[in-house]
Design a protein around this motif. Structure first.
Motif, short mmCIF file in Angstrom:
data_model
loop_
_atom_site.label_atom_id
_atom_site.label_comp_id
_atom_site.label_asym_id
_atom_site.label_seq_id
_atom_site.Cartn_x
_atom_site.Cartn_y
_atom_site.Cartn_z
N TYR A 70 42.73 21.34 41.02
CA TYR A 70 43.79 21.63 40.04
C TYR A 70 44.86 22.47 40.73
O TYR A 70 44.61 23.05 41.80
CB TYR A 70 43.20 22.31 38.80
N ASP A 71 46.04 22.54 40.14
CA ASP A 71 47.17 23.09 40.91
C ASP A 71 47.39 24.60 40.77
O ASP A 71 48.06 25.19 41.59
CB ASP A 71 48.47 22.34 40.55
N ASP A 72 46.79 25.23 39.75
CA ASP A 72 47.10 26.65 39.53
C ASP A 72 45.96 27.55 39.99
O ASP A 72 45.73 28.61 39.39
CB ASP A 72 47.45 26.90 38.05
N TRP A 73 45.24 27.14 41.04
CA TRP A 73 44.20 28.03 41.56
C TRP A 73 44.83 29.08 42.44
O TRP A 73 45.93 28.90 42.97
CB TRP A 73 43.13 27.24 42.33
N ASP A 74 44.11 30.18 42.61
CA ASP A 74 44.62 31.24 43.47
C ASP A 74 43.44 32.05 43.99
O ASP A 74 42.31 31.87 43.52
CB ASP A 74 45.60 32.13 42.70
N VAL A 75 43.72 32.92 44.92
CA VAL A 75 42.66 33.81 45.42
C VAL A 75 43.08 35.25 45.19
O VAL A 75 44.28 35.57 45.15
CB VAL A 75 42.38 33.60 46.94
N VAL A 76 42.08 36.10 45.05
CA VAL A 76 42.32 37.53 44.96
C VAL A 76 41.24 38.20 45.80
O VAL A 76 40.10 37.71 45.85
CB VAL A 76 42.33 38.01 43.48
N VAL A 77 41.60 39.30 46.46
CA VAL A 77 40.64 39.93 47.37
C VAL A 77 39.53 40.63 46.60
O VAL A 77 39.71 41.03 45.45
CB VAL A 77 41.34 40.94 48.30
N SER A 78 38.40 40.79 47.27
CA SER A 78 37.30 41.58 46.70
C SER A 78 36.70 42.42 47.81
O SER A 78 36.92 42.15 48.99
CB SER A 78 36.22 40.66 46.13
N ALA A 79 35.94 43.42 47.40
CA ALA A 79 35.20 44.22 48.38
C ALA A 79 33.79 43.65 48.49
O ALA A 79 32.80 44.36 48.41
CB ALA A 79 35.19 45.69 47.96
N GLY A 80 33.70 42.33 48.65
CA GLY A 80 32.39 41.66 48.76
C GLY A 80 31.96 41.11 47.41
O GLY A 80 32.58 41.37 46.37
N ASN A 81 30.89 40.33 47.43
CA ASN A 81 30.49 39.60 46.23
C ASN A 81 29.85 40.49 45.16
O ASN A 81 29.85 40.13 43.98
CB ASN A 81 29.57 38.44 46.60
N THR A 82 29.33 41.65 45.56
CA THR A 82 28.78 42.57 44.56
C THR A 82 29.92 43.04 43.65
O THR A 82 29.81 43.04 42.42
CB THR A 82 28.14 43.79 45.26
N ASP A 83 31.00 43.45 44.29
CA ASP A 83 32.20 43.88 43.57
C ASP A 83 32.78 42.71 42.77
O ASP A 83 33.14 42.84 41.59
CB ASP A 83 33.21 44.38 44.62
N ALA A 84 32.84 41.54 43.42
CA ALA A 84 33.46 40.38 42.79
C ALA A 84 32.67 39.95 41.56
O ALA A 84 33.25 39.57 40.54
CB ALA A 84 33.52 39.23 43.80
N PHE A 85 31.34 40.02 41.65
CA PHE A 85 30.51 39.53 40.54
C PHE A 85 30.84 40.27 39.25
O PHE A 85 31.06 39.66 38.20
CB PHE A 85 29.01 39.67 40.85
N VAL A 86 30.87 41.58 39.31
CA VAL A 86 31.05 42.34 38.07
C VAL A 86 32.42 42.07 37.47
O VAL A 86 32.58 41.99 36.25
CB VAL A 86 30.74 43.84 38.26
N LYS A 87 33.41 41.83 38.34
CA LYS A 87 34.76 41.57 37.83
C LYS A 87 34.86 40.18 37.23
O LYS A 87 35.55 39.99 36.22
CB LYS A 87 35.78 41.80 38.95
N ALA A 88 34.17 39.22 37.84
CA ALA A 88 34.14 37.87 37.26
C ALA A 88 33.38 37.89 35.94
O ALA A 88 33.82 37.32 34.93
CB ALA A 88 33.49 36.90 38.25
N LEU A 89 32.24 38.58 35.94
CA LEU A 89 31.41 38.66 34.73
C LEU A 89 32.20 39.22 33.55
O LEU A 89 32.17 38.68 32.44
CB LEU A 89 30.20 39.57 35.02
N MET A 90 32.93 40.31 33.82
CA MET A 90 33.61 41.01 32.73
C MET A 90 34.78 40.24 32.14
O MET A 90 35.32 40.64 31.11
CB MET A 90 34.02 42.42 33.18
N LEU A 91 35.14 39.12 32.77
CA LEU A 91 36.17 38.27 32.15
C LEU A 91 35.63 37.59 30.89
O LEU A 91 36.37 37.39 29.93
CB LEU A 91 36.63 37.18 33.13
N PHE A 92 34.35 37.21 30.94
CA PHE A 92 33.81 36.38 29.86
C PHE A 92 32.55 36.92 29.20
O PHE A 92 32.06 36.31 28.26
CB PHE A 92 33.55 34.95 30.38
#
Ligand code: PMP
Ligand code: PLP
Length: 477
Positions: free
Chosen positions: A123-145
């Motif tokens: 899809y065309d509107d994908w993007d990336v954002v930095v994380s301090a590793g997947n531990t950090d990334a997980f909680v931020k992804a989780l808290m979206l939904f």
């Protein structure tokens, strides 16, 4: 090139906190500084770079494709000097400065280009954002939904940090049956068919998966398995967190010691970056996969560097979350990663490096499996992993031991008494230490850390530790 469609809009499913999350109030002002080089900023409270005592940063690295302990490996200095940006990488003072939660541009650009090259999102509107590793990334992804009272779908056995993250948030973990390829699609489907909202709260809208070299079982999802899971996610409106820190640690089928002795030939077919199993992200037509990538297993975990890929309206929210937490990975780490990969290695050196890591783990897996076949016959069962660093043993308890209460604790104590450490299976259970879970005869071995020269000692100690529980006699060693 065909025009890609837009992602579907799942923002109505955002948690209340995600809906309210916005940019840290001063961060948007940075854009004025970037847009107008003549502007004199009396705005943001950035420390002047002259107060940073760092003139240059140098990391000495082994040549791409060789181990740093290989005496034939050439050494190279990767240097980033202050006030000396290059065509592709910022000057050191930029890495050491505050920025927005998107990361320093050259680092974020690598993540973007690499994601396009390896996963080519549909899809065309994908993007990336930095994380301090997947531990950090997980909680931020989780808290979206997910928020208190919600449910998160996980594998029957899963990564303990996830269990510990969601526990205090009052999020209910819903385990789904696994086989040697990870989560079983029919079991995921059945969960929804049987869900009773009144009793169990709202049906889960998020699932957490580790598609490659699952922690702890070592299971790797095939492309067909990923397609089947994705279809069911579409059917039930599920958002998937794809936590994939072992993605590059794919190394294929077991090569027994009896095979060719020529190492170049024996390990000549490693996948590099071009022949990896496609990710869930690469199948995602809707924008329902939030993919977490980490440099922890392919450069070093202490760098605390990774990135997240998802539709931009999701990565924006994660950027805002970054701005009120880590801000971005440490500047020193971003500087080393960016300079090393963008400029020093390039795509070609990066690939050679990944092949070398794959070979390192393949050699370990093969040696470990050889020794398990030699010493643990009749004591354990396992599926040989094709990626990663874990072997998941089912201990073949003797009939007498199967009914003995607390036997797996005794097995663990016996390992410690024999000077070998493995992780008890119950620590990976989303259900916690229930009597049923405690009685399950699983233990996890990591073949990533011990020296190869200690493998035989470790496995023969394990044989001695398991012997009384399995009714087998260990080989003398
Ligand atoms: N607290 C206060 C009062 C601040 O002024 C700042 C920086 N402007 C911070 C915290 C952020 O600190 P750090 O860079 O250590 O996250
Ligand atoms: N996710 C899984 C499944 C892991 O096994 C690990 C590491 O053990 C992590 C995340 C942590 O990764 P990071 O170092 O990127 O935070």
């Amino acid at each position: 090139m065909p025009v890609k469609p837009h992602s579907k809009d799942f923002s109505l499913l955002f948690t209340e906190a995600a809906k309210r999350r916005k940019s840290s109030p001063l961060k948007p002002l940075l854009k004025y500084m970037l847009a107008d080089p003549t502007l004199v900023s009396l705005g943001a409270g950035l420390p002047h770079p002259d107060t940073f005592p760092f003139i240059a940063l140098t990391a000495t690295v082994a040549e791409a494709g060789k181990s740093p302990v290989d005496a034939t490996a050439a050494r190279h200095d990767v240097s980033i000097a202050a006030r000396a940006p290059s065509a592709t990488t910022e000057g050191l003072e930029r890495f050491l400065q505050y920025g927005n939660g998107r990361g320093v541009p050259s680092y974020a650009q690598f993540a973007l280009e690499h994601t396009e090259r390896v996963h080519s999102p549909l899809y065309d509107d994908w993007d990336v954002v930095v994380s301090a590793g997947n531990t950090d990334a997980f909680v931020k992804a989780l808290m979206l939904f997910c928020q208190g009272g919600d449910s998160l779908i996980v594998d029957e056995w899963t990564y303990p940090a996830i269990i510990e993250t969601v526990g205090p948030m009052d999020i209910n973990l819903v385990p789904v049956q696994m086989d040697e390829e990870g989560m079983v699609p029919a079991a995921l489907d059945a969960l929804y068919e049987n869900w009773r909202t009144a009793e169990s709260g709202p049906a889960p809208r998020m699932a957490y998966m580790i598609p490659t070299a699952q922690n702890p079982t070592g299971a790797t999802m095939s492309l067909q398995r990923k397609q089947a899971i994705y279809k069911i996610a579409q059917k039930h409106g599920l958002i998937i967190i794809e936590d994939d820190p072992y993605y590059y640690l794919q190394f294929g089928a077991y090569r027994p010691a009896s095979g060719t002795a020529d190492l170049e030939e024996r390990y000549g077919d490693l996948p590099g970056v071009t022949s990896l199993i496609p990710s869930l992200l690469s199948l995602d037509t809707d924008g329902r996969v939030i993919r977490l990538d980490s440099f922890s297993k392919i450069l070093a975990p202490g760098l605390r560097c990774g990135w997240i890929t998802a539709p931009k309206y999701m990565t924006d929210k994660i950027q805002f979350h970054n701005e009120t937490s880590v801000q971005q990975p440490a500047g020193v780490s971003q500087a080393i990663v960016s300079k090393l990969i963008n400029e020093h290695w390039g795509h070609e050196g990066w690939e050679r490096h990944l092949v070398q890591i794959q070979r390192e783990y393949a050699v370990r897996r093969d040696r470990f499996v050889d020794l398990c076949h030699k010493h643990l016959k009749g004591m354990v069962e396992f599926t040989v992993p094709s990626a990663g660093m874990f072997l998941w043993f089912r201990v073949l308890l003797s009939e007498e031991m199967q009914s003995r209460p607390g036997v797996m604790q005794e097995v663990f104590d016996s390992m410690i008494a024999n000077h070998v450490l493995l992780v008890p299976g119950h620590l990976f259970s989303p259900l916690g230490a229930t009597p049923d879970v405690l009685s399950k005869p699983f233990v996890r071995a990591a073949f990533s850390y011990a020296s190869l020269s200690d493998f035989e000692t470790a496995v023969s100690r394990l044989a001695r530790a398991l012997a009384p529980f399995t009714g087998k006699v260990p080989d003398s060693c």
